[in-house]
Design a protein around this motif. Structure first.
Motif, PDB file in Angstrom:
ATOM      1  N   PHE A 180       0.959  -1.168  -0.154  1.00 12.32           N
ATOM      2  CA  PHE A 180       0.084   0.033  -0.131  1.00 12.32           C
ATOM      3  C   PHE A 180       0.960   1.239  -0.018  1.00 12.32           C
ATOM      4  N   THR A 181       1.945   1.178   0.560  1.00 10.64           N
ATOM      5  CA  THR A 181       2.741   2.277   0.656  1.00 10.64           C
ATOM      6  C   THR A 181       3.317   2.697  -0.765  1.00 10.64           C
ATOM      7  N   HIS A 182       3.687   1.610  -1.475  1.00 13.95           N
ATOM      8  CA  HIS A 182       4.340   1.737  -2.931  1.00 13.95           C
ATOM      9  C   HIS A 182       3.094   1.965  -3.856  1.00 13.95           C
ATOM     10  N   GLY A 183       2.003   1.998  -3.543  1.00 11.24           N
ATOM     11  CA  GLY A 183       0.541   2.068  -4.298  1.00 11.24           C
ATOM     12  C   GLY A 183       0.483   0.956  -5.162  1.00 11.24           C
ATOM     13  N   HIS A 184       1.057  -0.277  -5.060  1.00  9.36           N
ATOM     14  CA  HIS A 184       0.848  -1.442  -5.821  1.00  9.36           C
ATOM     15  C   HIS A 184       1.090  -2.767  -5.311  1.00  9.36           C
ATOM     16  N   PHE A 185       0.555  -3.947  -5.552  1.00  7.97           N
ATOM     17  CA  PHE A 185       1.157  -5.074  -4.968  1.00  7.97           C
ATOM     18  C   PHE A 185       1.830  -5.887  -6.448  1.00  7.97           C
ATOM     19  N   ASP A 186       2.830  -6.290  -6.489  1.00  9.38           N
ATOM     20  CA  ASP A 186       3.368  -7.223  -7.361  1.00  9.38           C
ATOM     21  C   ASP A 186       2.849  -8.724  -7.128  1.00  9.38           C
ATOM     22  N   ASN A 187       3.048  -9.516  -8.104  1.00 14.62           N
ATOM     23  CA  ASN A 187       2.560 -10.959  -7.918  1.00 14.62           C
ATOM     24  C   ASN A 187       3.026 -11.560  -6.607  1.00 14.62           C
ATOM     25  N   ALA A 188       4.301 -11.380  -6.171  1.00 12.42           N
ATOM     26  CA  ALA A 188       4.807 -12.085  -5.270  1.00 12.42           C
ATOM     27  C   ALA A 188       4.310 -11.725  -3.978  1.00 12.42           C
ATOM     28  N   HIS A 189       4.207 -10.240  -3.863  1.00 10.04           N
ATOM     29  CA  HIS A 189       3.564  -9.762  -2.568  1.00 10.04           C
ATOM     30  C   HIS A 189       2.030 -10.139  -2.384  1.00 10.04           C
ATOM     31  N   ARG A 190       1.534 -10.253  -3.470  1.00 12.13           N
ATOM     32  CA  ARG A 190      -0.163 -10.696  -3.563  1.00 12.13           C
ATOM     33  C   ARG A 190      -0.087 -12.044  -3.149  1.00 12.13           C
ATOM     34  N   ASP A 191       0.670 -13.196  -3.829  1.00 11.62           N
ATOM     35  CA  ASP A 191       0.634 -14.349  -3.379  1.00 11.62           C
ATOM     36  C   ASP A 191       0.855 -14.487  -1.910  1.00 11.62           C
ATOM     37  N   LEU A 192       1.916 -13.974  -1.514  1.00 12.76           N
ATOM     38  CA  LEU A 192       2.474 -13.989  -0.118  1.00 12.76           C
ATOM     39  C   LEU A 192       1.329 -13.683   0.908  1.00 12.76           C
ATOM     40  N   LEU A 193       0.461 -12.703   0.649  1.00 11.86           N
ATOM     41  CA  LEU A 193      -0.806 -11.920   1.390  1.00 11.86           C
ATOM     42  C   LEU A 193      -1.816 -13.289   1.498  1.00 11.86           C
ATOM     43  N   ASN A 194      -1.900 -13.818   0.466  1.00 13.20           N
ATOM     44  CA  ASN A 194      -2.921 -15.076   0.379  1.00 13.20           C
ATOM     45  C   ASN A 194      -2.557 -16.334   0.939  1.00 13.20           C
ATOM     46  N   GLN A 195      -1.220 -16.325   1.000  1.00 11.60           N
ATOM     47  CA  GLN A 195      -0.563 -17.655   1.877  1.00 11.60           C
ATOM     48  C   GLN A 195      -0.844 -17.056   3.332  1.00 11.60           C
ATOM     49  N   LEU A 196      -0.629 -16.073   3.650  1.00 11.57           N
ATOM     50  CA  LEU A 196      -0.354 -15.743   5.099  1.00 11.57           C
ATOM     51  C   LEU A 196      -1.874 -15.743   5.690  1.00 11.57           C
ATOM     52  N   VAL A 197      -2.991 -15.360   4.791  1.00  7.76           N
ATOM     53  CA  VAL A 197      -4.274 -15.283   5.105  1.00  7.76           C
ATOM     54  C   VAL A 197      -4.615 -16.815   5.471  1.00  7.76           C
ATOM     55  N   ARG A 198      -4.369 -17.737   4.546  1.00  8.52           N
ATOM     56  CA  ARG A 198      -4.731 -19.385   4.691  1.00  8.52           C
ATOM     57  C   ARG A 198      -4.055 -19.814   6.095  1.00  8.52           C
ATOM     58  N   ASP A 199      -2.732 -19.445   6.057  1.00 14.31           N
ATOM     59  CA  ASP A 199      -1.987 -20.049   7.092  1.00 14.31           C
ATOM     60  C   ASP A 199      -2.499 -19.783   8.382  1.00 14.31           C
ATOM     61  N   GLN A 200      -2.751 -18.247   8.549  1.00 20.76           N
ATOM     62  CA  GLN A 200      -3.471 -17.794   9.749  1.00 20.76           C
ATOM     63  C   GLN A 200      -4.556 -18.736  10.333  1.00 20.76           C
ATOM     64  N   GLN A 201      -5.610 -18.902   9.262  1.00 14.53           N
ATOM     65  CA  GLN A 201      -6.704 -19.633   9.710  1.00 14.53           C
ATOM     66  C   GLN A 201      -6.600 -21.086  10.202  1.00 14.53           C
ATOM     67  N   ARG A 202      -5.377 -21.852   9.759  1.00 20.58           N
ATOM     68  CA  ARG A 202      -5.211 -23.056  10.169  1.00 20.58           C
ATOM     69  C   ARG A 202      -4.629 -22.870  11.661  1.00 20.58           C
ATOM     70  N   CYS A 203      -4.029 -21.900  11.937  1.00 21.59           N
ATOM     71  CA  CYS A 203      -3.370 -21.809  13.431  1.00 21.59           C
ATOM     72  C   CYS A 203      -4.550 -21.314  14.352  1.00 21.59           C
ATOM     73  N   PHE A 204      -5.571 -20.538  13.804  1.00 18.44           N
ATOM     74  CA  PHE A 204      -6.612 -20.285  14.791  1.00 18.44           C
ATOM     75  C   PHE A 204      -7.781 -21.323  14.871  1.00 18.44           C
ATOM     76  N   ASP A 205      -7.799 -22.219  13.859  1.00 18.54           N
ATOM     77  CA  ASP A 205      -8.665 -23.260  13.885  1.00 18.54           C
ATOM     78  C   ASP A 205      -8.027 -24.380  14.994  1.00 18.54           C
ATOM     79  N   THR A 206      -6.628 -24.368  15.038  1.00 22.23           N
ATOM     80  CA  THR A 206      -6.026 -25.370  16.125  1.00 22.23           C
ATOM     81  C   THR A 206      -6.111 -24.771  17.508  1.00 22.23           C
ATOM     82  N   PHE A 207      -5.924 -23.384  17.519  1.00 19.45           N
ATOM     83  CA  PHE A 207      -6.007 -22.717  18.823  1.00 19.45           C
ATOM     84  C   PHE A 207      -7.642 -22.946  19.439  1.00 19.45           C
ATOM     85  N   VAL A 208      -8.852 -22.643  18.499  1.00 20.22           N
ATOM     86  CA  VAL A 208      -9.835 -22.861  19.166  1.00 20.22           C
ATOM     87  C   VAL A 208     -10.172 -24.281  19.535  1.00 20.22           C
ATOM     88  N   GLU A 209      -9.630 -25.315  19.048  1.00 18.74           N
ATOM     89  CA  GLU A 209      -9.572 -26.767  19.194  1.00 18.74           C
ATOM     90  C   GLU A 209      -9.031 -27.000  20.548  1.00 18.74           C
TER      91      GLU A 209
END
Length: 427
Positions: A180-209
């Motif tokens: 956002f500071t650069h004003g755009h996301f390249d493919n690498a940062h876009r993919d990283l963002l999506n991966q981090l969202v997915r990995d977070q959800q797995r951690c939170f699912d285990t936490f709740v368990e």
């Protein structure tokens, strides 16, 4: 006092020593949690500072750096207490983890100097902070893995996965701040963002368990739907692609960096409050069990030596105390039992790994089919393109804290139910 009584008292004292060490470990986890939180703030501010070439977040970064240094000092003092124990209760693996992190902490000054002088890129600085945080989380993992009390172990496992998910949320904040500071996301940062969202959800699912009902209630209470909705909207902006119907990547206003930072910080701060509640619960459990063990020790000391009232009474009572089946289970879960079956477990682990890999592949295929079917329904009923339907499904799953596969199944189930109602009406 008989030898049997002396052995019993010694066993109770060992329990008290172990529980006391676990209470100290709980305090260490609390200090690590606080230090990581300060590092996460410093990392996010440093990313924006570097990406803006020092035009933004300079004052805030200096403030966060001071907070990190204060938290580091407190944590080091707590960790030093372990090295000064005459007979350390901590497992060797835990002590080795702490030693490795100690060396890494000594490099923090060099990292901060590199940021001051712009001698490091935003991504490289973020990665350096990530490595240190990973080492700190490894200490929490070892603490959970070496605990011998089941209640305390479950709480430590819940805390570890919450901290891990929160760290991934912090990495997402830094990644988003960069784009956002650069004003755009390249493919690498876009993919990283999506991966981090997915990995977070797995951690939170285990936490709740693994979390206690009280911990789950705190989690639900602290989550702000408004904040989550705002973050989901900005995630959509970050992951948009150039098309004729959406803004080009250059049109993302760089002022969104501060909006993104504030919203993700609100979410991370909420997670920190949940962490604090769980660590407080952990400390209470440890001290309650210590009190119970001390009361047991006092009662054992007060009881006079009793002579069996019937022949072989104590011998026969052995089976009542611990049936053979239970004894076998305990033997397998004891440190000695684990050592004896280590080779067998290693072989079984390799076979299980292959089985898990196959099952994960099958699961991924099943989930992909569900998502494709749900996406088709959305496209048909909402008149959306395939990409718009995918974004809609992803945003809806995030808003409802569900995986995309689970959200897709919900949509398919709802569609089936509506069709049945329409059929009944037509008849």
């Amino acid at each position: 006092m008989s030898s049997a009584q002396q052995l019993l008292l010694t066993a109770i004292r060992c329990d008290i020593d172990n529980l006391t060490h676990l209470a100290i470990t709980a305090d260490i986890v609390g200090d690590i949690s606080h230090f990581i939180h300060m590092l996460q703030r410093e990392r996010g501010a440093s990313t924006i500072y570097l990406a803006s070439q020092g035009q933004r977040f300079n004052t805030r970064r200096n403030t966060y750096r001071q907070h990190s240094q204060q938290a580091e000092t407190l944590m080091r003092q707590r960790l030093e207490a372990l090295s000064q124990e005459a007979r350390p209760q901590a497992a060797a693996r835990l002590l080795r983890r702490i030693a490795a992190v100690w060396y890494a902490l000594d490099e923090l000054g060099s990292l901060r100097h590199a940021i001051d002088t712009f001698a490091i890129s935003p991504d490289a600085a973020t990665q350096a902070f990530n490595q240190l945080t990973s080492g700190l989380l490894a200490i929490v993992f070892e603490a959970a893995d070496t605990s011998i009390d089941p209640d305390i172990t479950r709480t430590l496992v819940a805390i570890f996965h919450l901290m891990q998910g929160k760290e991934l949320a912090g990495q997402e904040r830094a990644c988003g701040a960069f784009g956002f500071t650069h004003g755009h996301f390249d493919n690498a940062h876009r993919d990283l963002l999506n991966q981090l969202v997915r990995d977070q959800q797995r951690c939170f699912d285990t936490f709740v368990e693994f979390a206690t009902p009280e911990g789950q209630q705190v989690w639900q209470k602290e989550l702000s739907p408004r904040t989550l909705s705002g973050i989901a909207h900005l995630r959509d902006i970050a992951c948009q692609r150039t098309s004729t119907t959406s803004p080009t990547v250059e049109e993302i206003p760089d002022t969104l960096s501060e909006t993104w930072y504030e919203l993700t910080t609100l979410r991370i701060d909420s997670m920190k409050r949940v962490e604090e509640a769980l660590i407080s619960q952990l400390s209470l459990v440890c001290h309650r069990k210590i009190t119970q063990a001390k009361d047991t020790l006092a009662d054992a000391k007060a009881q006079p030596c009793q002579t069996p009232t019937a022949p072989c009474e104590q011998l026969l009572a052995l089976n009542d105390t611990q049936p053979l089946g239970e004894l076998t289970v305990n033997a397998l879960t004891s440190p000695l039992g684990r050592s004896l079956i280590e080779l067998t477990q290693a072989q079984a682990g390799r076979l299980q790994g292959l089985s898990d890999e196959l099952e994960n592949t099958r699961k991924a295929l099943r989930e992909r089919k569900l998502i494709e079917r749900a996406k088709g329904l959305i496209m048909a009923h909402q008149e959306m393109s395939e990409e718009e339907a995918y974004r809609f499904l992803r945003k809806t799953s995030m808003d409802q804290s569900k995986s995309m596969a689970a959200m897709a199944q919900t949509i398919l189930d709802l569609s089936t139910m509506l069709k049945r109602k329409e059929e009944k009406r037509s008849h």
